[in-house]
Scaffold this motif. Structure first.
Motif, mmCIF file in Angstrom:
data_model
loop_
_atom_site.group_PDB
_atom_site.id
_atom_site.type_symbol
_atom_site.label_atom_id
_atom_site.label_comp_id
_atom_site.label_asym_id
_atom_site.label_seq_id
_atom_site.Cartn_x
_atom_site.Cartn_y
_atom_site.Cartn_z
ATOM 1 N N UNK A 121 0.883 -1.166 0.000
ATOM 2 C CA UNK A 121 0.000 0.000 0.000
ATOM 3 C C UNK A 121 0.915 1.208 0.000
ATOM 4 N N UNK A 122 1.115 1.799 -1.183
ATOM 5 C CA UNK A 122 2.096 2.871 -1.278
ATOM 6 C C UNK A 122 1.656 3.957 -2.251
ATOM 7 N N UNK A 123 2.103 5.177 -2.013
ATOM 8 C CA UNK A 123 1.833 6.238 -2.982
ATOM 9 C C UNK A 123 2.626 5.980 -4.261
ATOM 10 N N UNK A 124 2.032 6.328 -5.396
ATOM 11 C CA UNK A 124 2.711 6.172 -6.677
ATOM 12 C C UNK A 124 2.527 7.442 -7.498
ATOM 13 N N UNK A 125 3.529 7.758 -8.296
ATOM 14 C CA UNK A 125 3.460 8.933 -9.156
ATOM 15 C C UNK A 125 2.691 8.640 -10.443
ATOM 16 N N UNK A 126 2.767 7.379 -10.900
ATOM 17 C CA UNK A 126 2.034 7.002 -12.100
ATOM 18 C C UNK A 126 1.557 5.570 -11.982
ATOM 19 N N UNK A 127 0.568 5.242 -12.784
ATOM 20 C CA UNK A 127 -0.050 3.916 -12.739
ATOM 21 C C UNK A 127 0.822 2.866 -13.422
ATOM 22 N N UNK A 128 0.870 1.691 -12.837
ATOM 23 C CA UNK A 128 1.574 0.570 -13.461
ATOM 24 C C UNK A 128 0.695 -0.095 -14.519
ATOM 25 N N UNK A 129 -0.624 0.034 -14.394
ATOM 26 C CA UNK A 129 -1.578 -0.619 -15.285
ATOM 27 C C UNK A 129 -2.538 0.415 -15.894
ATOM 28 N N UNK A 130 -2.035 1.440 -16.548
ATOM 29 C CA UNK A 130 -2.904 2.542 -16.977
ATOM 30 C C UNK A 130 -3.954 2.144 -18.006
ATOM 31 N N UNK A 131 -3.707 1.134 -18.780
ATOM 32 C CA UNK A 131 -4.631 0.743 -19.843
ATOM 33 C C UNK A 131 -5.381 -0.553 -19.545
ATOM 34 N N UNK A 132 -5.143 -1.127 -18.381
ATOM 35 C CA UNK A 132 -5.736 -2.428 -18.087
ATOM 36 C C UNK A 132 -7.178 -2.255 -17.659
ATOM 37 N N UNK A 133 -8.098 -2.741 -18.492
ATOM 38 C CA UNK A 133 -9.522 -2.607 -18.206
ATOM 39 C C UNK A 133 -10.150 -3.941 -17.812
ATOM 40 N N UNK A 134 -9.357 -4.925 -17.565
ATOM 41 C CA UNK A 134 -9.813 -6.265 -17.202
ATOM 42 C C UNK A 134 -10.654 -6.883 -18.311
ATOM 43 N N UNK A 135 -10.235 -6.707 -19.553
ATOM 44 C CA UNK A 135 -10.920 -7.358 -20.660
ATOM 45 C C UNK A 135 -10.855 -8.869 -20.506
ATOM 46 N N UNK A 136 -11.863 -9.543 -21.011
ATOM 47 C CA UNK A 136 -11.950 -10.981 -20.768
ATOM 48 C C UNK A 136 -12.709 -11.645 -21.908
ATOM 49 N N UNK A 137 -12.179 -12.742 -22.387
ATOM 50 C CA UNK A 137 -12.874 -13.576 -23.350
ATOM 51 C C UNK A 137 -12.183 -14.919 -23.348
ATOM 52 N N UNK A 138 -12.929 -15.988 -23.433
ATOM 53 C CA UNK A 138 -12.336 -17.316 -23.472
ATOM 54 C C UNK A 138 -11.922 -17.619 -24.907
#
Length: 139
Positions: free
Chosen positions: A78-95
């Protein structure tokens, strides 16, 4: 902005349908709260990183804590961050099968590869360490 990573276990194994329901609920809630991150589930174990505004991350984690599908939740980061590590990750899903997956733009066999994960944090960043441990545990 903060990054919060937690580990937990599913009370009961989740079916593909249950995982899809979780995906749809989470995508809508996370988009509305300006949250990004990654949620991994394998063999009854979860590792999730949430990142975004402090209040939104803590509120979302509060809801996760009260979710009866989890047990043994604990925060590992649990830490402050200056930028996102997963900025584009929208949890898309398809089998799909492995051959079809490799043809998708941006494909990463995340659970089997060590690098080229599409993360924007420097190699060895704090959140990446926990995701690496999760992947290594599946091998």
């Amino acid at each position: 902005m903060i990054s919060l990573t937690y580990l937990s276990s599913a009370v009961d194994p989740m079916s593909p349908g249950e995982l899809e329901d979780l995906l749809h609920q989470s995508r809508a809630a996370n988009h509305a709260a300006d949250l990004t991150g990654a949620l991994l589930y394998a063999d009854g174990s979860f590792v999730q990183t949430l990142e975004g505004p402090d209040a939104a991350v803590h509120a979302t984690f509060g809801r996760i804590l009260s979710d009866p599908r989890h047990r043994g939740l604990f925060i590992v980061l649990n830490e402050p961050v200056a930028e996102r590590a997963f900025p584009e990750w929208t949890m898309g899903f398809r089998r799909i099968d492995g051959v079809e997956a490799q043809r998708l733009p941006g494909f990463s066999d995340y659970l089997r590869t060590n690098r080229e994960l599409g993360l924007t944090t420097p190699a060895g960043g704090s959140a990446e360490v926990f995701h690496q441990v999760f992947r290594e545990g599946l091998r």
